[in-house]
Write a protein that holds these residues in place. Structure first.
Motif, PDB file in Angstrom:
ATOM      1  N   SER A 169     -13.570  -4.741   0.952  1.00  0.00           N
ATOM      2  CA  SER A 169     -12.466  -5.084   1.861  1.00  0.00           C
ATOM      3  C   SER A 169     -12.354  -6.591   2.063  1.00  0.00           C
ATOM      4  O   SER A 169     -11.808  -7.041   3.041  1.00  0.00           O
ATOM      5  N   PRO A 181      -5.291  -7.183   1.823  1.00  0.00           N
ATOM      6  CA  PRO A 181      -4.677  -6.015   1.172  1.00  0.00           C
ATOM      7  C   PRO A 181      -3.201  -6.192   0.832  1.00  0.00           C
ATOM      8  O   PRO A 181      -2.669  -5.438   0.024  1.00  0.00           O
ATOM      9  N   ARG A 232       0.816  -1.202   0.000  1.00  0.00           N
ATOM     10  CA  ARG A 232       0.000   0.000   0.000  1.00  0.00           C
ATOM     11  C   ARG A 232       0.858   1.264   0.000  1.00  0.00           C
ATOM     12  O   ARG A 232       0.513   2.259  -0.613  1.00  0.00           O
ATOM     13  N   ILE A 262      -5.818  -2.836  -3.530  1.00  0.00           N
ATOM     14  CA  ILE A 262      -5.909  -1.372  -3.451  1.00  0.00           C
ATOM     15  C   ILE A 262      -5.784  -0.729  -4.818  1.00  0.00           C
ATOM     16  O   ILE A 262      -6.198   0.407  -5.034  1.00  0.00           O
TER      17      ILE A 262
END
Lengths: 331, 314
Positions: free
Chosen positions: B98, B102, A321, B145
């Protein structure tokens, strides 16, 4: 990516500049005159000779220059790799004192930080899934993490060293030994290392275990964990994912805790009279040794900055991320 | 019949006692049938959906049985239910945004998920299905993401149906989407059924007009019980249960202005399910209620495939 690291380097550069300035300033603001105490130690009787010595010392250390010139000179010598000469151990160069002490400090710090982090995380993850462990590990961890470093160190030195006499209480190795590459010496070294290491390790361990337990419980309740359970994925896989994701905030925690751990190690060294940077700093303060104090602090600041930078890099590698944020996501 | 649910009871354990969220629901689902499950919040529709695949920690299987393709599902036992999940029963969750880890690339996550269920990943098949929902192949090399909300939802739809389950539960999957995307999702789900990726489907929603576009049959629930179940057109055009009638009449119609006539809602609130009183649970809000309603109305098949639980309808 380059912008990210460019910004980071700028911040680290600024921190370094501030740290060196404060390091230079603080010893000079301490009360007392180092040259006067050196003269007192030299026990020179005649006033003329004493005056001559004072002028010589002041000139040698540059104390006769205006303060701004002293400051600029200190930057100049820093870039030349010259840390100056110790006032306390005159005329040993500060660099020599540091190179002797740094290996001891590193030998304490690196294993205690890394091992407590790894073991604490494992322990916390285990506690999160077993009730019995949770009811034992958690309270013990709370006690450990609330313990001041010097208190546990003093307690262990007293208990294992003085009362039971299992471990030596002071020094990096026995006074009867001379450093050499022999088996006996290394065993002795290890024996002296064990207590200070354990006290550092134990205090740090508790915090990591508590943090990991809380984060992993949160991760196991998260949406992706629920989805995987609904698709019948075995708990092993879900726990693996949860553990990996829970480690991320712990890495940030490591970066934040680094300074505290180093400070803890310095205090612990003093308790055990361990010949590392901590003991050196204590001696430097007691003897108003500007240059030694500056050099030791510089080493610590550099060490913490480098370690933080490594953690920054590691974080970018393990958390996709952050990488996406850097190049701009497709969102 | 793909699915047979018989007198299913699932309660929530709370400190004050059991909440009877699902209290004796029976219905069947044929091969290829899409069932729209509708009702207001707290009527037990999500509880029913969860009961068919995975009870959460507070839920307790009290009675009744679920039979899928002739096998009784051990819904009360989490570990024994595992072999059925994903392969026989699958779920598209409410939280598609979600639902994926991730920190794993999507392709790798799918492979690890399948390996953990001892299934081989058929990459060609996966690519074809991605194409079907208009996702490029390279999403498999991306992290969640990096996908938009709609892409994530389609990805989850593909993952959930990858092993061709007999029953797919879609729980409120359109609530977070805008109207045009809702339509696309509904079309995709129909496509999955038509291509045989899933045999039958339960589409849980509070949006009756959307259900009408997708479902063959609509089941309306009220306060943990079945109120009415009938073919979609019957529920929308000729509902028999007073609750369904009020629900349908409170929907706005396209092109109609509600300037002089206020759109009516259903006055009152659903009863507490902690210790519900015997009798019809809708009677406090029902305009047609009479003495008989103090007794529990049994679900009665008033005409073929049209079940109503109301004394007035029978």
């Amino acid at each position: 990516m380059r912008r990210y690291f460019g910004r980071k380097l700028l911040i680290y550069g600024l921190t370094f500049f501030m740290a060196v300035t404060v390091n230079w300033l603080v010893p000079r603001l301490m009360p007392g005159d180092p040259v006067a105490s050196m003269l007192a130690r030299a026990r020179v009787a005649q006033p003329e000779a004493q005056e001559a010595l004072r002028v010589y010392y002041n000139n040698l250390f540059g104390f006769d220059l205006p303060w701004w010139q002293q400051y600029l000179n200190s930057w100049g010598s820093l870039f030349r790799g010259d840390f100056g000469i110790s006032l306390w151990a005159f005329p040993t160069p500060v660099a020599d004192l540091l190179t002797r002490a740094v290996p001891y400090s590193l030998a304490l710090l690196v294993p205690s930080i890394l091992l407590s982090w790894v073991v604490g995380n494992r322990l916390g993850a285990l506690a999160a899934r077993r009730k019995v462990l949770d009811n034992t590990v958690l309270p013990v961890s709370y006690v450990l993490t609330a313990t001041p470093y010097l208190w546990l160190a003093a307690l262990m030195a007293w208990g294992f060293g003085v009362v039971w006499g299992i471990f030596p209480v002071a020094g990096g190795y026995s006074f009867s030994m001379t450093p050499s590459f022999t088996w006996d010496f290394f065993v002795d070294l290890f024996w002296h290392w064990l207590l200070p290491f354990s006290s550092l390790f134990l205090v740090a361990l508790g915090g990591w275990a508590i943090g990991m337990r809380n984060v992993i419980i949160y991760e196991l309740e998260s949406d992706y964990a629920n989805y995987m359970s609904a698709l019948g994925a075995p708990q092993k896989l879900i726990r693996r994912y949860a553990f990996r994701n829970a480690v991320l905030p712990q890495i940030t925690g490591l970066a934040l805790q680094l300074g505290v751990l180093v400070a803890g190690a310095l205090v612990t060294e003093i308790v055990f009279s361990y010949p590392g940077l901590g003991s050196l700093i204590l001696a430097a303060i007691q003897n108003k040794d500007f240059f030694l104090l500056q050099g030791a602090f510089l080493f610590i600041v550099l060490g913490v900055l480098i370690a933080n930078f490594i953690i920054d890099v590691v974080y970018v590698i393990v958390d996709p991320r952050t990488r996406v944020g850097m190049v701009g996501a497709a969102a | 019949m793909t699915l047979e649910v018989d007198d299913l009871r699932v309660y929530y354990r709370t400190l004050k006692g059991d909440v009877q969220a699902l209290d004796g629901v029976s219905f069947g689902l044929r091969d290829g049938e899409i069932l729209g499950l509708a009702g207001e919040s707290g009527c037990g529709k999500t509880t029913l959906g969860k009961a068919l695949i995975r009870l959460d920690g507070r839920m307790k299987h009290v009675g009744g049985s679920v039979t899928l393709d002739g096998q009784v599902l051990p819904i009360g036992e989490d570990a024994k239910m595992n072999p059925y999940r994903f392969k026989q029963v699958s779920l598209i969750p409410q939280y598609s945004m979600s639902a994926m880890n991730p920190t794993r690339k999507i392709g790798r996550m799918v492979r690890e998920l399948l390996e953990s269920r001892r299934e081989k990943l058929d990459l060609d098949e996966l690519h074809q299905r991605l194409e079907l929902v208009e996702l490029p192949k390279d999403v498999l090399g991306k992290y969640p993401i990096e996908l938009s909300g709609g892409m994530k939802q389609r990805m989850v739809m593909v993952i959930s149906t990858l092993l061709n389950p007999s029953l797919l539960i879609a729980d409120e999957i359109t609530s977070a989407l805008d109207v045009s995307t809702q339509k696309a999702v509904v079309t995709t789900l129909k496509g999955f059924r038509d291509r045989g990726f899933v045999k039958s489907m339960i589409f849980i929603t509070h949006d009756i007009s959307l259900t009408n576009q997708l479902a063959d049959t609509i089941m309306v629930m009220y306060a943990g019980k079945l109120a009415e179940k009938a073919p979609a057109s019957t529920v929308v055009n000729a509902p028999k249960h007073p609750y369904t009638q009020l629900l349908i009449s409170s929907l706005p119609e396209v092109g109609v202005r509600y300037a002089d006539k206020r759109l009516t809602g259903i006055p009152g609130n659903p009863p507490s399910l902690l210790k519900p009183e015997p009798g019809c649970r809708f009677r406090a809000r029902c305009p047609l209620a009479f003495e008989k309603c103090a007794e529990d109305p049994p679900p009665v098949e008033v005409e073929k495939d049209h079940v109503v639980a109301c004394w007035k309808a029978a």
